[in-house]
Design a protein around this motif. Structure first.
Motif, short mmCIF file in Angstrom:
data_model
loop_
_atom_site.label_atom_id
_atom_site.label_comp_id
_atom_site.label_asym_id
_atom_site.label_seq_id
_atom_site.Cartn_x
_atom_site.Cartn_y
_atom_site.Cartn_z
N PRO A 121 0.82 -1.21 0.00
CA PRO A 121 0.00 0.00 0.00
C PRO A 121 0.86 1.27 0.00
N PRO A 122 0.47 2.29 -0.76
CA PRO A 122 1.20 3.56 -0.72
C PRO A 122 1.27 4.16 0.68
N ASN A 123 0.23 3.92 1.49
CA ASN A 123 0.20 4.39 2.86
C ASN A 123 1.13 3.50 3.71
N LYS A 124 2.34 3.98 3.97
CA LYS A 124 3.34 3.16 4.67
C LYS A 124 2.92 2.78 6.07
N SER A 125 2.13 3.61 6.72
CA SER A 125 1.71 3.31 8.09
C SER A 125 0.77 2.12 8.16
N TYR A 126 0.24 1.70 7.01
CA TYR A 126 -0.68 0.55 7.01
C TYR A 126 0.01 -0.74 6.58
N ARG A 127 1.25 -0.68 6.19
CA ARG A 127 1.90 -1.86 5.62
C ARG A 127 2.03 -3.01 6.61
N CYS A 128 2.29 -2.70 7.86
CA CYS A 128 2.39 -3.77 8.86
C CYS A 128 1.08 -4.53 8.96
N ASP A 129 -0.04 -3.79 9.07
CA ASP A 129 -1.35 -4.43 9.16
C ASP A 129 -1.65 -5.22 7.89
N TYR A 130 -1.23 -4.68 6.76
CA TYR A 130 -1.53 -5.32 5.47
C TYR A 130 -0.83 -6.68 5.36
N VAL A 131 0.47 -6.73 5.61
CA VAL A 131 1.17 -8.01 5.47
C VAL A 131 0.78 -8.97 6.58
N ALA A 132 0.46 -8.45 7.76
CA ALA A 132 0.01 -9.33 8.84
C ALA A 132 -1.30 -10.02 8.46
N ARG A 133 -2.17 -9.29 7.76
CA ARG A 133 -3.43 -9.89 7.30
C ARG A 133 -3.17 -10.93 6.21
N GLN A 134 -2.23 -10.64 5.32
CA GLN A 134 -1.89 -11.63 4.29
C GLN A 134 -1.37 -12.92 4.93
N ILE A 135 -0.53 -12.78 5.92
CA ILE A 135 0.01 -13.95 6.62
C ILE A 135 -1.12 -14.76 7.23
N SER A 136 -2.05 -14.08 7.90
CA SER A 136 -3.15 -14.77 8.57
C SER A 136 -4.02 -15.52 7.56
N VAL A 137 -4.31 -14.89 6.43
CA VAL A 137 -5.13 -15.53 5.40
C VAL A 137 -4.42 -16.77 4.85
N LYS A 138 -3.14 -16.64 4.52
CA LYS A 138 -2.43 -17.77 3.93
C LYS A 138 -2.30 -18.92 4.93
N SER A 139 -2.09 -18.58 6.18
CA SER A 139 -2.03 -19.62 7.20
C SER A 139 -3.37 -20.32 7.36
N SER A 140 -4.47 -19.55 7.32
CA SER A 140 -5.80 -20.12 7.52
C SER A 140 -6.18 -21.11 6.43
N TYR A 141 -5.68 -20.87 5.20
CA TYR A 141 -6.08 -21.72 4.08
C TYR A 141 -4.94 -22.62 3.59
N GLY A 142 -3.86 -22.72 4.34
CA GLY A 142 -2.79 -23.65 3.99
C GLY A 142 -2.04 -23.27 2.74
N LEU A 143 -1.91 -21.97 2.47
CA LEU A 143 -1.18 -21.52 1.29
C LEU A 143 0.27 -21.25 1.63
#
Length: 361
Positions: A233-255
């Motif tokens: 995301p262009p908004n750097k202050s949101y990048r931590c939340d963004y990648v943390a959410r990606q990690i959670s999604v991939k972990s939840s679905y075994g990706l």
């Protein structure tokens, strides 16, 4: 004058040997008292046990008073109690370490249809997923009457990707200003394990609130199907939340993640090592409007009994799902099925030009 010599005791004189024995006994008594364990220490003057009574643990790190402001895991002012966080919540870095690192699988066979109809009503709350997410993420909502508080006509989005406020207005030319992003793109998921998921699991993935965010349309378009190695995301202050959410999604679905993706995520999280992988965020039911929306409704217009009949109304379906197909919106209206929503018999993307999950409006 009194004699300084030995005195008789019980009729017997105390001689030098007796004095020596008495002195030795006194020394032994003092020594024994000094070496006594806490269990044999005398009671304090006020009758309470001495400070080193057997009930008190021995001094050391395990028994030292803990400062809740400085000791991890100790509840106190300014420190969240451990029970306030779900037991399955984990630091994003810890979850990242559990994800397999592999190369991309071929994109062969991918299509949007592999993840089911767009914006299906998977939670059966009477509203398609897109409108569920708009209601969850927007404020100052205006809802279309007669849709069971489902269809969002307008609202304001505090966009996490660009840190701007976007005024959403439903319409063919305006709806795309706010789009619903798959945080882990469907194509990316397909190339990193989703091919092995069942159709039902892929449908769930495409409609999972954990993997969905209402965001700025142009930012979503620029992302396309990129992962963290190719787009953030262009908004750097949101990048931590963004990648943390990606990690959670991939972990939840075994990706899995690629090495470049893993390293990019790790770099982002190095600035926020305590970031927590989020858990699911279910959408609010249309029957339970958000407070901001409820405040806009006149009190006389929203009594529960008056709305009850609307809750059981459904769009008419002229034929079983497998037999329904409409060539265009004129056919949908002629059949009395307009507007037609994603998940209803006969719905298709060609009937939904603005891609909001509701066709032939």
């Amino acid at each position: 004058m009194h004699s300084l010599g030995p005195r008789p005791v019980h009729g017997r004189k105390i001689g030098p040997v007796d004095w020596i024995a008495a002195g030795l006994a006194g020394l032994l008594l003092v020594s024994a008292t000094a070496c006594a364990s806490p269990a044999t220490a005398p009671a304090a003057a006020n009758g309470s046990p001495a400070a080193s009574s057997p009930a008190a643990p021995s001094a050391g790190l395990d028994s030292a008073p803990l400062d809740p402001e400085t000791t991890p895991g100790v509840e106190g002012p300014g420190v969240a109690a451990p029970h306030q966080q779900p037991a399955f919540a984990s630091k994003a870095l810890e979850v990242l370490a559990t994800l397999p690192v592999k190369g991309r699988a071929p994109k062969t066979g991918y299509s949007r249809d592999q993840f089911g109809p767009a914006w299906s009503d998977v939670d059966h709350n009477g509203c398609d997923t897109r409108n569920d997410m708009l209601r969850r993420d927007l404020t100052a909502l205006a809802l279309r009457p007669g849709t069971r508080d489902c269809v969002v006509l307008s609202g304001v989005l505090a966009d996490p990707y660009t840190a701007t406020a976007i005024n959403f207005q439903r319409g063919n030319a305006t709806s795309t200003a706010v789009q619903i992003d798959h945080v882990v793109a469907l194509s990316d998921a397909w190339q990193k394990g989703a091919q092995q998921l069942s159709p039902a699991q892929r449908l769930s993935f495409a409609n999972d609130p954990l993997n969905l965010l209402a965001v700025d349309g142009p930012a979503n378009q620029s992302k396309s199907d990129g992962d963290a190695a190719t787009w953030l995301p262009p908004n750097k202050s949101y990048r931590c939340d963004y990648v943390a959410r990606q990690i959670s999604v991939k972990s939840s679905y075994g990706l899995w993640v690629t090495q470049a993706e893993h390293d990019a995520i790790a770099r982002v999280l190095s600035d926020c090592p305590n970031a927590v992988a989020p858990t699911n965020q279910p959408a609010a039911s249309p029957a339970h409007a958000a407070p901001a929306q409820a405040a806009q409704q006149p009190a006389a217009a929203a009594p529960a009994p008056a709305q009850a009949p609307a809750q059981v109304q459904v769009a008419p379906a002229p034929a079983p799902a497998a037999a329904v197909s409409y060539a265009n919106c004129a056919a949908v209206r002629a059949a009395g099925a307009a507007p037609i929503r994603a998940g209803q018999p006969g719905y298709s993307a060609k009937l939904d030009r603005d891609g909001d999950g509701v066709g032939c409006e």
